[in-house]
Design a protein around this motif. Structure first.
Motif, PDB file in Angstrom:
ATOM      1  N   ALA A 164      -7.462  68.774  34.031  1.00 49.12           N
ATOM      2  CA  ALA A 164      -6.899  67.480  33.611  1.00 49.12           C
ATOM      3  C   ALA A 164      -5.843  66.952  34.574  1.00 49.12           C
ATOM      4  O   ALA A 164      -5.174  65.961  34.259  1.00 49.12           O
ATOM      5  CB  ALA A 164      -6.297  67.606  32.217  1.00 49.12           C
ATOM      6  N   SER A 165      -5.736  67.563  35.757  1.00 49.02           N
ATOM      7  CA  SER A 165      -4.697  67.143  36.702  1.00 49.02           C
ATOM      8  C   SER A 165      -4.806  65.670  37.092  1.00 49.02           C
ATOM      9  O   SER A 165      -3.783  64.965  37.121  1.00 49.02           O
ATOM     10  CB  SER A 165      -4.741  68.033  37.947  1.00 49.02           C
ATOM     11  N   PRO A 166      -6.004  65.118  37.401  1.00 46.30           N
ATOM     12  CA  PRO A 166      -6.072  63.686  37.765  1.00 46.30           C
ATOM     13  C   PRO A 166      -5.601  62.769  36.639  1.00 46.30           C
ATOM     14  O   PRO A 166      -4.931  61.763  36.893  1.00 46.30           O
ATOM     15  CB  PRO A 166      -7.556  63.471  38.079  1.00 46.30           C
ATOM     16  N   TYR A 167      -5.921  63.125  35.379  1.00 43.45           N
ATOM     17  CA  TYR A 167      -5.515  62.290  34.249  1.00 43.45           C
ATOM     18  C   TYR A 167      -4.004  62.345  34.036  1.00 43.45           C
ATOM     19  O   TYR A 167      -3.348  61.321  33.805  1.00 43.45           O
ATOM     20  CB  TYR A 167      -6.226  62.749  32.977  1.00 43.45           C
ATOM     21  N   ILE A 168      -3.457  63.555  34.119  1.00 38.75           N
ATOM     22  CA  ILE A 168      -2.010  63.722  33.913  1.00 38.75           C
ATOM     23  C   ILE A 168      -1.242  62.977  34.995  1.00 38.75           C
ATOM     24  O   ILE A 168      -0.275  62.247  34.719  1.00 38.75           O
ATOM     25  CB  ILE A 168      -1.646  65.222  33.904  1.00 38.75           C
ATOM     26  N   THR A 169      -1.686  63.141  36.256  1.00 33.09           N
ATOM     27  CA  THR A 169      -1.014  62.464  37.366  1.00 33.09           C
ATOM     28  C   THR A 169      -1.035  60.951  37.185  1.00 33.09           C
ATOM     29  O   THR A 169      -0.018  60.260  37.384  1.00 33.09           O
ATOM     30  CB  THR A 169      -1.673  62.852  38.697  1.00 33.09           C
ATOM     31  N   ALA A 170      -2.190  60.428  36.791  1.00 32.13           N
ATOM     32  CA  ALA A 170      -2.327  58.974  36.644  1.00 32.13           C
ATOM     33  C   ALA A 170      -1.418  58.431  35.545  1.00 32.13           C
ATOM     34  O   ALA A 170      -0.759  57.398  35.718  1.00 32.13           O
ATOM     35  CB  ALA A 170      -3.781  58.620  36.349  1.00 32.13           C
ATOM     36  N   ASP A 175       3.987  55.760  33.958  1.00 36.13           N
ATOM     37  CA  ASP A 175       5.083  55.879  32.987  1.00 36.13           C
ATOM     38  C   ASP A 175       4.570  55.837  31.551  1.00 36.13           C
ATOM     39  O   ASP A 175       5.253  55.351  30.642  1.00 36.13           O
ATOM     40  CB  ASP A 175       6.128  54.773  33.188  1.00 36.13           C
ATOM     41  N   ILE A 176       3.369  56.335  31.347  1.00 36.42           N
ATOM     42  CA  ILE A 176       2.823  56.423  29.998  1.00 36.42           C
ATOM     43  C   ILE A 176       3.149  57.778  29.379  1.00 36.42           C
ATOM     44  O   ILE A 176       3.447  57.870  28.183  1.00 36.42           O
ATOM     45  CB  ILE A 176       1.298  56.184  30.023  1.00 36.42           C
ATOM     46  N   MET A 177       3.107  58.808  30.190  1.00 37.80           N
ATOM     47  CA  MET A 177       3.501  60.151  29.755  1.00 37.80           C
ATOM     48  C   MET A 177       4.520  60.692  30.742  1.00 37.80           C
ATOM     49  O   MET A 177       4.654  60.170  31.857  1.00 37.80           O
ATOM     50  CB  MET A 177       2.290  61.088  29.660  1.00 37.80           C
ATOM     51  N   SER A 178       5.223  61.720  30.346  1.00 43.03           N
ATOM     52  CA  SER A 178       6.217  62.344  31.214  1.00 43.03           C
ATOM     53  C   SER A 178       6.261  63.836  30.940  1.00 43.03           C
ATOM     54  O   SER A 178       5.759  64.320  29.917  1.00 43.03           O
ATOM     55  CB  SER A 178       7.602  61.726  30.998  1.00 43.03           C
ATOM     56  N   GLY A 179       6.865  64.536  31.892  1.00 43.26           N
ATOM     57  CA  GLY A 179       7.006  65.971  31.723  1.00 43.26           C
ATOM     58  C   GLY A 179       8.369  66.332  31.153  1.00 43.26           C
ATOM     59  O   GLY A 179       9.090  65.482  30.617  1.00 43.26           O
ATOM     60  N   ALA A 198       2.034  57.671  18.917  1.00 40.05           N
ATOM     61  CA  ALA A 198       2.299  56.243  18.714  1.00 40.05           C
ATOM     62  C   ALA A 198       3.090  55.680  19.897  1.00 40.05           C
ATOM     63  O   ALA A 198       2.795  54.570  20.387  1.00 40.05           O
ATOM     64  CB  ALA A 198       3.060  56.034  17.412  1.00 40.05           C
ATOM     65  N   ALA A 199       4.090  56.427  20.359  1.00 41.19           N
ATOM     66  CA  ALA A 199       4.873  55.965  21.506  1.00 41.19           C
ATOM     67  C   ALA A 199       4.015  55.885  22.760  1.00 41.19           C
ATOM     68  O   ALA A 199       4.153  54.953  23.575  1.00 41.19           O
ATOM     69  CB  ALA A 199       6.065  56.892  21.716  1.00 41.19           C
ATOM     70  N   LEU A 200       3.103  56.842  22.923  1.00 41.60           N
ATOM     71  CA  LEU A 200       2.212  56.846  24.078  1.00 41.60           C
ATOM     72  C   LEU A 200       1.282  55.629  24.053  1.00 41.60           C
ATOM     73  O   LEU A 200       1.067  54.960  25.067  1.00 41.60           O
ATOM     74  CB  LEU A 200       1.409  58.147  24.082  1.00 41.60           C
ATOM     75  N   LEU A 201       0.726  55.307  22.872  1.00 44.60           N
ATOM     76  CA  LEU A 201      -0.175  54.161  22.750  1.00 44.60           C
ATOM     77  C   LEU A 201       0.540  52.853  23.067  1.00 44.60           C
ATOM     78  O   LEU A 201      -0.019  51.951  23.698  1.00 44.60           O
ATOM     79  CB  LEU A 201      -0.765  54.112  21.344  1.00 44.60           C
ATOM     80  N   ARG A 202       1.785  52.720  22.619  1.00 44.11           N
ATOM     81  CA  ARG A 202       2.531  51.495  22.886  1.00 44.11           C
ATOM     82  C   ARG A 202       2.756  51.304  24.382  1.00 44.11           C
ATOM     83  O   ARG A 202       2.738  50.170  24.892  1.00 44.11           O
ATOM     84  CB  ARG A 202       3.872  51.517  22.154  1.00 44.11           C
ATOM     85  N   SER A 203       2.955  52.398  25.118  1.00 44.66           N
ATOM     86  CA  SER A 203       3.162  52.301  26.565  1.00 44.66           C
ATOM     87  C   SER A 203       1.864  52.019  27.315  1.00 44.66           C
ATOM     88  O   SER A 203       1.887  51.375  28.370  1.00 44.66           O
ATOM     89  CB  SER A 203       3.782  53.601  27.094  1.00 44.66           C
ATOM     90  N   ALA A 204       0.741  52.481  26.774  1.00 43.27           N
ATOM     91  CA  ALA A 204      -0.529  52.378  27.498  1.00 43.27           C
ATOM     92  C   ALA A 204      -1.236  51.045  27.299  1.00 43.27           C
ATOM     93  O   ALA A 204      -1.889  50.541  28.215  1.00 43.27           O
ATOM     94  CB  ALA A 204      -1.456  53.529  27.085  1.00 43.27           C
TER      95      ALA A 204
END
Length: 348
Positions: A164-170, A175-179, A198-204
């Motif tokens: 899942a590295s390409p998806y995580i990087t993208a 700024d949709i997900m963070s570490g 819910a927070a992730l969906l709002r950003s995406a």
């Protein structure tokens, strides 16, 4: 009959009338010659006057400016007869024009004089050269935008060959997900709560609200994800439970993620859900309320199953890596991202 004497050979054959005609002719010819000589002398004087006008410098004409432009130097200083004179060449009638004969008969009798008069404005009027600037005004250059390279995304627990590295990087670059900065990890195998999702969906996504938001009993206005839950509920991504609760801290199962993405994007199944869901070995575990939306998500290429594409595991808590993969695929379906090649995307 009386015989007449022979005619006298010495007598003139011309009578008085003939002599009178000869005298009149001579006088007429003499008058014509005198008139012609007088007109020719007048024409010669006129031509000499025109020559004196063209040879003498004009005191009123301004001094011809010094031409520095290479373009102006190549321009001929005299205008050809086929081109009309420029407005700046002869601002006022030349004196030679006033002296030109107005009678058409005189033009025909003395063509050289008429030609000299017609050329007089071009010869006598000095041509004023307009200096052409060789340098164009400097304009402010438009700055070329400098492309900022994507920030390198490196987590200690996400190697380059991770599935899942390409998806995580993208998603991190968007700024949709963070570490987790404290240890520079992503925790790809950890679960994700409904509030976090819910927070992730709002950003995406930027879907327009179409529904009214219920007042969930378990989500207060001071909860950190309250606004995200409100917005995703209005856009039909996430809905609450029948008892008017949202359960924000509950880990979200995979089937709910797929239903949320298909509902928020308005996806509909084109084929029979029963036929599409045969792709999964564990399709019998899919709840009845979710079968149509899971089928639509499968047809749209949103479902990503690792390590086996035929195992959906619909009721298991979804991992952060799986969420990253399926949200990115949903962005591809919505035309907001380029497709990523992966062997774990389900193609029914």
């Amino acid at each position: 009959m009386r015989d007449l004497p022979p005619p006298d050979s010495d007598s003139s054959p011309l009578g008085l009338e003939e002599w009178i005609g000869i005298i009149i002719a001579v006088i007429t010819i003499g008058g014509i010659l005198i008139g012609v000589l007088g007109q020719r002398q007048k024409g010669l004087n006129l031509q000499q006057w025109i020559g004196s006008l063209t040879s003498e410098p004009t005191t009123e004409a301004p001094e011809e400016p010094k031409v520095t432009s290479p373009i102006a130097e190549e321009t001929p200083t005299h205008q050809t007869l086929s081109s009309p004179p420029l407005a700046t060449d002869s601002p006022s009638p030349s004196p030679a024009v006033a002296a030109a004969p107005e009678s058409p008969e005189e033009d025909e009798a003395f063509p050289e004089i008429a030609r000299a008069v017609s050329l007089a404005p071009i010869v006598s009027a000095p041509r004023t050269e307009t200096e052409i600037p060789t340098e164009t005004p400097e304009s402010t250059p438009t700055p070329t935008p400098t492309e900022t390279p994507d920030a390198a995304v490196k987590f200690t627990d996400v190697p380059d060959d991770y599935w899942a590295s390409p998806y995580i990087t993208a998603l991190v670059q968007r700024d949709i997900m963070s570490g987790f900065p404290e240890d520079n990890t992503f925790k790809p195998n950890s679960s994700i709560t409904r509030a976090e999702f819910a927070a992730l969906l709002r950003s995406a996504f930027d879907q327009q609200p179409t529904l009214e938001t219920p007042n969930f009993k378990d989500v207060s206005s001071d909860f950190w994800a309250w606004s995200a839950i409100q917005e995703t509920s209005k856009t039909n991504f996430l809905r609450g439970y029948p008892n008017n609760t949202f359960q924000p801290k509950q880990p979200i199962p995979k089937v709910q993620v797929l239903v949320a993405l298909a509902s928020g994007l308005g996806l509909e199944a084109n084929q029979s859900p029963q036929e599409v869901l045969k792709t999964y070995q564990d399709s019998n575990q899919i709840p009845e309320y979710a079968r149509e939306k899971v089928s639509a998500a499968t047809e749209a290429g949103i479902v990503v199953n690792y390590p086996n594409t035929e195992s959906l595991n619909p009721t298991q808590d979804v991992t952060r890596a799986e969420v990253a993969a399926m949200v990115y695929q949903a962005l591809v379906e919505a035309g907001k991202a380029d497709a990523v090649t992966s062997e774990y995307v389900v193609n029914p």
